[in-house]
Design an enzyme around this catalytic site. Structure first.
Site, PDB file in Angstrom:
ATOM      1  N   LEU A 102      10.697 -20.265  -3.716  1.00 24.01           N
ATOM      2  CA  LEU A 102       9.579 -19.441  -3.233  1.00 24.01           C
ATOM      3  C   LEU A 102       8.285 -19.612  -4.045  1.00 24.01           C
ATOM      4  O   LEU A 102       8.320 -19.566  -5.278  1.00 24.01           O
ATOM      5  CB  LEU A 102      10.051 -17.970  -3.303  1.00 24.01           C
ATOM      6  CG  LEU A 102       9.044 -16.859  -3.089  1.00 24.01           C
ATOM      7  CD1 LEU A 102       8.562 -16.821  -1.643  1.00 24.01           C
ATOM      8  CD2 LEU A 102       9.678 -15.512  -3.442  1.00 24.01           C
ATOM      9  N   HIS A 154       2.740   3.167  -8.880  1.00 21.89           N
ATOM     10  CA  HIS A 154       2.546   1.747  -9.221  1.00 21.89           C
ATOM     11  C   HIS A 154       3.725   1.259 -10.066  1.00 21.89           C
ATOM     12  O   HIS A 154       4.213   0.159  -9.889  1.00 21.89           O
ATOM     13  CB  HIS A 154       1.242   1.553 -10.010  1.00 21.89           C
ATOM     14  CG  HIS A 154       0.017   2.004  -9.273  1.00 21.89           C
ATOM     15  ND1 HIS A 154      -0.195   1.694  -7.952  1.00 21.89           N
ATOM     16  CD2 HIS A 154      -1.066   2.725  -9.675  1.00 21.89           C
ATOM     17  CE1 HIS A 154      -1.363   2.212  -7.566  1.00 21.89           C
ATOM     18  NE2 HIS A 154      -1.905   2.848  -8.592  1.00 21.89           N
ATOM     19  N   ASP A 191       0.823  -1.215   0.000  1.00 20.69           N
ATOM     20  CA  ASP A 191       0.000   0.000   0.000  1.00 20.69           C
ATOM     21  C   ASP A 191       0.856   1.263   0.000  1.00 20.69           C
ATOM     22  O   ASP A 191       1.984   1.270   0.500  1.00 20.69           O
ATOM     23  CB  ASP A 191      -0.914  -0.016   1.232  1.00 20.69           C
ATOM     24  CG  ASP A 191      -2.072   0.955   1.093  1.00 20.69           C
ATOM     25  OD1 ASP A 191      -2.363   1.381  -0.040  1.00 20.69           O
ATOM     26  OD2 ASP A 191      -2.682   1.290   2.130  1.00 20.69           O
TER      27      ASP A 191
HETATM   28  C1  IPE Z   1      -5.474  -2.553  -0.265  1.00 16.39           C
HETATM   29  O1  IPE Z   1      -5.147  -1.217  -0.393  1.00 16.39           O
HETATM   30  C2  IPE Z   1      -5.370  -3.258  -1.591  1.00 16.39           C
HETATM   31  C3  IPE Z   1      -4.041  -3.449  -2.119  1.00 16.39           C
HETATM   32  C4  IPE Z   1      -2.923  -3.067  -1.566  1.00 16.39           C
HETATM   33  C5  IPE Z   1      -3.956  -4.143  -3.379  1.00 16.39           C
HETATM   34  P1  IPE Z   1      -6.244  -0.081  -0.610  1.00 16.39           P
HETATM   35  O2  IPE Z   1      -5.509   1.177  -0.754  1.00 16.39           O
HETATM   36  O3  IPE Z   1      -7.155  -0.475  -1.700  1.00 16.39           O
HETATM   37  O4  IPE Z   1      -7.058  -0.137   0.754  1.00 16.39           O
HETATM   38  P2  IPE Z   1      -7.933   0.983   1.493  1.00 16.39           P
HETATM   39  O5  IPE Z   1      -8.947   1.468   0.495  1.00 16.39           O
HETATM   40  O6  IPE Z   1      -6.999   2.073   1.922  1.00 16.39           O
HETATM   41  O7  IPE Z   1      -8.537   0.276   2.664  1.00 16.39           O
HETATM   42  C1  IPE Z   2      -1.512   0.245  -3.383  1.00 13.34           C
HETATM   43  O1  IPE Z   2      -1.248   1.615  -3.404  1.00 13.34           O
HETATM   44  C2  IPE Z   2      -1.669  -0.347  -4.766  1.00 13.34           C
HETATM   45  C3  IPE Z   2      -3.030  -0.790  -5.088  1.00 13.34           C
HETATM   46  C4  IPE Z   2      -4.063  -0.711  -4.325  1.00 13.34           C
HETATM   47  C5  IPE Z   2      -3.213  -1.355  -6.412  1.00 13.34           C
HETATM   48  P1  IPE Z   2      -2.438   2.666  -3.475  1.00 13.34           P
HETATM   49  O2  IPE Z   2      -2.778   2.913  -4.905  1.00 13.34           O
HETATM   50  O3  IPE Z   2      -3.573   2.221  -2.623  1.00 13.34           O
HETATM   51  O4  IPE Z   2      -1.760   3.955  -2.884  1.00 13.34           O
HETATM   52  P2  IPE Z   2      -2.383   4.933  -1.794  1.00 13.34           P
HETATM   53  O5  IPE Z   2      -2.777   4.091  -0.626  1.00 13.34           O
HETATM   54  O6  IPE Z   2      -3.553   5.595  -2.424  1.00 13.34           O
HETATM   55  O7  IPE Z   2      -1.292   5.875  -1.470  1.00 13.34           O
HETATM   56 MG    MG Z   3      -4.013   2.472  -0.652  1.00 15.86          MG
END
Ligand code: IPE
Ligand code: IPE
Ligand code: MG
Length: 236
Positions: free
Chosen positions: A127, A33, A16
């Site tokens: 792994l 990303h 995240d």
């Molecule tokens: C969880 O992160 C999903 C992934 C890392 C793939 P999100 O960014 O979607 O989660 P919330 O919305 O903050 O709970």
């Molecule tokens: C996690 O990073 C990746 C996915 C959920 C695909 P985010 O895109 O949720 O990044 P933040 O949390 O908004 O910073």
């Molecule tokens: Mg996120």
């Protein structure tokens, strides 16, 4: 890393903070990303080297389809290019790739890239990388329940056959339980990630965003894991 450290058998990583990582640098969210793919590659090589047996990676949740279409499309294209190209190291490191999640409504090109990676790595013995893509624990419970109900309806099983073992065998993947769940970016929640499998996992929430979660951060996480006293309901 010090030799005597215990390496968790199955690690879950909720990757995240990509969007915030980019925004803090004045970049558009999707650049986060893109950068995450490079760090993930280093991390997987490191995990294979230190002897992690299983790693479940949260790449895209069932809820992530709520995002802007441009971000969803960018991620789908990134999955295709990563699985087809960037993941070449996987073959050298003898990593076996599995996927967990619903195939619907993933685009065909993503599904093809996923299937090809699974096929090409199926005999690898190092792994095991379980990529959770269009994954949600709630969806998994529904899909597992449907599989079991189907078996019951067809007379393959009776009510007494419904056990914890049968549920485990009918999850998306039949993997050992999670020992350690890492969520980067400082958020303190699971966001629908492997709730069933994480029942006795230890949790770790580093503040760094995923694109900054390098091998040094991973080693810090392992040191933290080694400080935990796991009791599994018993006394120790
Ligand atoms: C969880 O992160 C999903 C992934 C890392 C793939 P999100 O960014 O979607 O989660 P919330 O919305 O903050 O709970
Ligand atoms: C996690 O990073 C990746 C996915 C959920 C695909 P985010 O895109 O949720 O990044 P933040 O949390 O908004 O910073
Ligand atoms: Mg996120």
């Amino acid at each position: 890393m010090e030799q005597e450290l215990l390496i968790p058998n199955h690690i879950g990583i909720i990757m995240d903070g990509n969007g915030r990582w980019a925004q803090e640098r004045g970049l558009i969210r999707t650049m986060g990303h893109k950068h995450a793919v490079g760090i993930l590659k280093e991390l997987c090589i490191h995990m294979a080297d230190v002897g992690v047996n299983y790693c479940s990676l949260y790449a895209f949740s069932t809820e992530n389809f709520k995002r802007e279409i441009t971000e969803v499309d960018f991620l789908m294209n990134l999955f295709i290019s990563s699985f087809n190209k960037e993941f070449d190291f996987i073959k050298k490191k003898k990593v076996r790739v599995l996927f967990s999640g619903r195939r619907e409504p993933l685009p065909n090109k993503v599904l093809e890239a996923m299937d090809q990676l699974v096929e090409e790595t199926k005999n690898n013995t190092e792994l095991t990388l379980n990529i959770c893509l269009n994954y949600g624990s709630h969806a998994e419970m529904v899909d597992t329940t449907k599989k079991i109900c189907e078996m019951y309806k067809n007379g393959v099983i009776s009510l007494d056959d419904i056990t914890e073992e049968l549920i485990q065998k009918n999850l998306y993947q039949d993997l050992p339980p999670l020992d350690f769940v890492i969520r980067t970016s400082g958020e303190l929640r699971l966001s629908n990630f492997m709730m069933y499998q994480a029942s006795y996992a230890e949790f770790y929430f580093p503040k760094v965003y995923f694109p900054d979660f390098n091998n040094e951060e991973f080693d810090k996480a392992i040191i933290e894991y080694n400080k935990r006293n796991r009791r599994f309901g018993g006394v120790k």
